[in-house]
Design a protein around this motif. Structure first.
Motif, mmCIF file in Angstrom:
data_model
loop_
_atom_site.group_PDB
_atom_site.id
_atom_site.type_symbol
_atom_site.label_atom_id
_atom_site.label_comp_id
_atom_site.label_asym_id
_atom_site.label_seq_id
_atom_site.Cartn_x
_atom_site.Cartn_y
_atom_site.Cartn_z
ATOM 1 N N ILE A 30 100.259 -22.959 87.992
ATOM 2 C CA ILE A 30 101.030 -24.055 88.597
ATOM 3 C C ILE A 30 100.098 -24.953 89.409
ATOM 4 N N ASP A 31 99.220 -24.340 90.179
ATOM 5 C CA ASP A 31 98.264 -25.093 90.991
ATOM 6 C C ASP A 31 97.379 -25.995 90.127
ATOM 7 N N SER A 32 97.021 -25.525 88.958
ATOM 8 C CA SER A 32 96.138 -26.297 88.071
ATOM 9 C C SER A 32 96.843 -27.477 87.401
ATOM 10 N N CYS A 33 98.167 -27.520 87.484
ATOM 11 C CA CYS A 33 98.940 -28.554 86.784
ATOM 12 C C CYS A 33 99.056 -29.863 87.553
ATOM 13 N N GLY A 34 98.664 -29.867 88.814
ATOM 14 C CA GLY A 34 98.698 -31.099 89.589
ATOM 15 C C GLY A 34 100.062 -31.528 90.080
ATOM 16 N N VAL A 35 101.030 -30.617 90.081
ATOM 17 C CA VAL A 35 102.354 -30.958 90.611
ATOM 18 C C VAL A 35 102.440 -30.466 92.053
ATOM 19 N N LYS A 36 103.296 -31.097 92.825
ATOM 20 C CA LYS A 36 103.543 -30.630 94.181
ATOM 21 C C LYS A 36 104.344 -29.341 94.072
ATOM 22 N N TYR A 37 103.958 -28.336 94.875
ATOM 23 C CA TYR A 37 104.685 -27.074 94.835
ATOM 24 C C TYR A 37 104.562 -26.368 96.173
ATOM 25 N N GLU A 38 105.501 -25.474 96.424
ATOM 26 C CA GLU A 38 105.476 -24.611 97.602
ATOM 27 C C GLU A 38 105.815 -23.197 97.166
#
Length: 96
Positions: A30-38
């Motif tokens: 998920i981190d590698s996809c460039g989306v904002k996340y928590e």
């Protein structure tokens, strides 16, 4: 499409001591996809385009299987409204 929120909880069916390492692989993706996340204690919430986020959900399952899961059970929640919705508008008043 406007910004949506998608929360994902993956539950890979692996030995208990392998659950967190497999989930960590999903979060790394998920981190590698460039989306904002928590990352939360029970799920990870992402923000972005619905199609892109659903592709991430699909890949998350593939990662679990690649990491040895015999099965993957997931809980997916989608928050959509026509004008868009952000994580910040729902949580800003609780952040310190």
């Amino acid at each position: 499409m406007k910004t949506v929120n998608v929360s994902l909880q993956v539950l890979p069916v692996v030995e208990e001591e392998r659950i967190y390492p497999v989930v960590d692989k999903v979060i790394e993706y998920i981190d590698s996809c460039g989306v904002k996340y928590e990352v939360g204690a029970m799920e990870t919430t992402m923000e972005g385009d619905l199609d892109k986020l659903l592709e991430i959900v699909k890949k998350a399952h593939e990662i679990c299987v690649e990491e040895g899961a015999a099965r993957v059970v997931s809980v997916v929640k989608i928050d959509y409204k026509p004008e868009g919705v952000t994580m910040n508008e729902k949580t800003y008043k609780y952040k310190k």
